[in-house]
Design an enzyme around this catalytic site. Structure first.
Site, PDB file in Angstrom:
ATOM      1  NE  ARG A   1      -5.582 -15.564  -1.716  1.00 35.91           N
ATOM      2  CZ  ARG A   1      -6.641 -15.513  -2.499  1.00 35.91           C
ATOM      3  NH1 ARG A   1      -6.484 -15.543  -3.829  1.00 35.91           N
ATOM      4  NH2 ARG A   1      -7.857 -15.456  -2.011  1.00 35.91           N
TER       5      ARG A   1
ATOM      6  CB  SER B   1      -6.357 -13.344   2.405  1.00 37.47           C
ATOM      7  OG  SER B   1      -5.611 -12.749   3.451  1.00 37.47           O
TER       8      SER B   1
ATOM      9  CB  SER C   1      -4.433   0.326   7.017  1.00 37.76           C
ATOM     10  OG  SER C   1      -5.799   0.634   6.778  1.00 37.76           O
ATOM     11  CG  ASN C   2      -5.570  -4.862   2.217  1.00 43.45           C
ATOM     12  OD1 ASN C   2      -6.182  -4.251   1.338  1.00 43.45           O
ATOM     13  ND2 ASN C   2      -4.934  -5.995   1.986  1.00 43.45           N
TER      14      ASN C   2
ATOM     15  CG  HIS D   1      10.646  13.648   7.288  1.00 43.24           C
ATOM     16  ND1 HIS D   1      11.976  13.300   7.336  1.00 43.24           N
ATOM     17  CD2 HIS D   1      10.428  14.130   6.032  1.00 43.24           C
ATOM     18  CE1 HIS D   1      12.537  13.562   6.165  1.00 43.24           C
ATOM     19  NE2 HIS D   1      11.633  14.060   5.348  1.00 43.24           N
TER      20      HIS D   1
ATOM     21  CG  ASP E   1      16.282  10.816   7.404  1.00 42.03           C
ATOM     22  OD1 ASP E   1      15.533  11.624   7.986  1.00 42.03           O
ATOM     23  OD2 ASP E   1      17.444  10.565   7.762  1.00 42.03           O
TER      24      ASP E   1
END
Length: 613
Positions: A419, A443, A534-535, A586, A590
């Site tokens: 990066r 990023s 989601s960060n 679920h 699995d």
């Protein structure tokens, strides 16, 4: 007017000899908007078009008018902006599909929670007709004439249903053994549509699930009494009107729930009929008046819910809610059928006299000061559309999706080195974007999105959704990116992320995040998505577990880079790592499949050159 339309008007005129006003109306679906309708009326008012609140996004059931862009008297042409509407996702410009002149706004700027299909404006066909529509109100077919109304005989006060063609009023059904009320999610049939047994009238959200209300009758839909998005509808409340003959549909353009109630009852004595009609027409304000604290300390008069028979009429859910909130049902006036107390009556009483347990007058006076002090200790922030929808969907996800969580540590020192090198090259101008523009600064999150997309191609079972009869596995990889905005959480989508370069992904994420924060996302920017990232690493969060975003089957939660001591080539040294947690449905994924996906993701993250393969 076409010859067919003229024949329809003549048939209606012959059948309506007892009616004082004749209304001709056609209700059509706008081809560009699945949930909007308009109605063109020709009667004592000048020719005009009633504009209803449109559905501007796939999930919109109600919206807020933030600003009217066309004012009464201004000319309107197709493509021009009528108003700015705040939906459950963003603020969207409502474009005109009609030409004419804005005659009247039926709802002012700032009006909130307007159900889709509610009349909001009127267009006149000619500029000279604007003044003639100044007194227009929804459901009216001619200007008000108070003097003439006063001179009409007493029989004019009889319910309108006594003059209507044969029809059938369908009430809200009980679609589950425990259902006492439900929400109208979406009508599948519109006014004028034919109905056959087995057809679906609408989707109803019950206390257990969303269920299709199927028809048991045949005929034509003449009137829908409840809009899309209507909530807490008591079982037994009038919802729909059917007729046998399609040509009689226009007679029900102004039919109301009160007409349905009066038409369904056994005809009482004339005096009782007048009292019943008066009671049905009492405005909602009467329910508010009995909730005000009595100025003299006297107890409130018994509410209409118990006045007629001495028995308190309240729905089971209203009783449960009243017990939880400490509301005295005897002090409430019901707004449900036959004066029945419903949940909204209880909620509206919270904080009023009805919510205060009976106490002696001196005690009530002495508690006034502490109440004032408490009120000054907090601020109530009203929900916006985005907040409501996010809250509902995430609660539904936690209640209906069987979550489990898998966490894996990934070393990112090679990503950091790559990066930094790529960004240095871009800054030096040695690598440009399209058209000679400088390539975006990459990023770590851009690498995460690309690695997640590649892993979804390797383990396609994670790129899927649960349906009652099957699991749908997607061929395209459309990754939703969680973005925090001033109005709430948004999830714009990077489509076909597996096929895009790191630079393209970086540019698209920045553009979508900017639009989300400005409230300018379009339906195409957020509708769909097969997987979510989601960060929260930028906030220093090391590890967290996110909630699955239905109908997707998984979401990846990424934490901050943390230095960790690791053995590399026989030597212990400090390396940066991240913790990646996969939340799985679920029913679809699995445990072994979820672990397989994380292994593939880890391989892409720790060997970033694979991202270019």
């Amino acid at each position: 007017m076409s010859s067919g339309a003229q024949r329809l008007v003549l048939k209606i005129a012959r059948a309506a000899t007892t009616e004082s006003n004749l209304t001709w109306a056609t209700v059509g679906r706008l081809p560009w908007l699945s949930s909007a309708s308009h109605a063109r009326f020709l009667a004592s008012y000048p020719a005009h078009v009633v504009l209803n609140m449109p559905s501007l996004s796939p999930t919109m059931t109600q919206g807020n008018i933030t600003k009217w862009r066309k004012q009464p008297g201004e000319q309107v042409a197709p493509g021009q902006i009528l108003a700015e509407v705040e939906t459950d996702k963003a603020t969207i410009e409502w474009e005109a599909q009609e030409e004419g002149f804005m005659a009247k706004h039926l709802v002012p700027e700032g009006t909130q929670d307007i159900a889709v299909g509610t009349p909001v404006a009127v267009l006149a066909e000619e500029a000279g007709d604007v003044a003639g529509l100044a007194s227009f109100s929804p459901g009216a077919s001619s200007p008000a004439t108070p003097v003439a109304a006063a001179s009409q005989p007493a029989t004019s006060e009889l319910p309108k249903s006594t003059h209507l063609p044969p029809h059938q009023v369908l009430n809200m059904p009980a679609l589950s053994p425990t259902m006492s009320q439900g929400n109208i999610v979406e009508w599948k049939k519109k006014v004028g549509d034919p109905v056959a047994p087995g057809d679906v009238y609408c989707e109803v959200e019950t206390d257990k699930a969303t269920i299709s209300w199927e028809s048991q009758e045949e005929g034509f839909v003449a009137r829908i009494l409840l809009p899309d998005g209507a909530k807490d509808i008591e079982v037994g409340r009038p919802a729909l009107v059917l007729v046998d003959d399609k040509e009689t549909v226009p007679f029900f353009a102004s039919f109301t729930a009160s007409d349905a109630a009066s038409g369904e009852q056994t005809p009482p004595a004339p005096a009782a009929a007048t009292a019943t009609a008066a009671k049905a027409e009492v405005p909602p304000a009467s329910a508010v008046s009995v909730q005000r604290p009595p100025e003299t300390g006297e107890t409130n008069v018994a509410a209409p819910a118990a006045a007629s028979t001495g028995r308190l009429r309240a729905s089971p859910y209203a009783r449960k809610l009243a017990a939880e909130l400490g509301v005295a049902l005897e002090a409430l006036s019901g707004t449900g059928s036959v004066g029945r107390i419903v949940a909204d009556d209880v909620r509206g009483a919270t904080g009023s006299a009805a919510a205060i347990p009976p106490v002696a007058a001196p005690a009530a006076v002495s508690s006034a000061t502490p109440q004032a002090d408490t009120a000054a200790a907090y601020v109530d922030l009203p929900h916006n559309q985005i907040r409501r929808v996010v809250a509902r969907r995430l609660l539904e996800s936690k209640q209906t999706v069987p979550h489990y969580y898998l966490t894996m540590e990934c070393r990112v020192e090679e990503i950091q080195q790559l990066r930094e090198r790529l960004n240095a090259l871009n800054s030096a101008g040695q690598k440009g974007g399209k058209g000679g523009a400088v390539a975006p600064k990459l990023s770590v999150n851009d690498f995460v999105v690309k690695a997640a997309a590649k892993a979804l191609k390797e383990v396609p079972g994670v790129n899927a959704s649960w349906f009652p009869d099957f699991i749908r596995q997607y061929n395209n990889v459309d990754i939703s990116i969680a973005v925090q905005t001033p109005s709430g959480l948004q999830v714009p989508i990077v489509r076909n992320a597996d096929l895009k370069s790191l630079g393209a992904i970086s540019s698209e994420i920045r553009a979508l995040a900017g639009k989300a924060k400005e409230g300018k996302l379009l339906p195409g920017d957020y509708a769909g998505g097969t997987f979510t990232v989601s960060n929260l690493g930028m906030y220093g969060i090391k590890q967290f577990a996110a909630i699955v975003n239905p109908p997707q089957a998984a979401i990846l939660a990424v934490g901050a880079m943390t230095p960790t001591i690791a053995r590399v080539d026989g030597v212990f040294k400090e390396v940066p790592t991240i913790l990646a947690t996969l939340s799985c449905d679920h029913r679809v994924i699995d445990g072994a499949m979820g672990a397989e996906w994380l292994v593939a993701f880890k391989a892409q993250i720790e060997n970033p050159l694979l991202l270019f393969a």
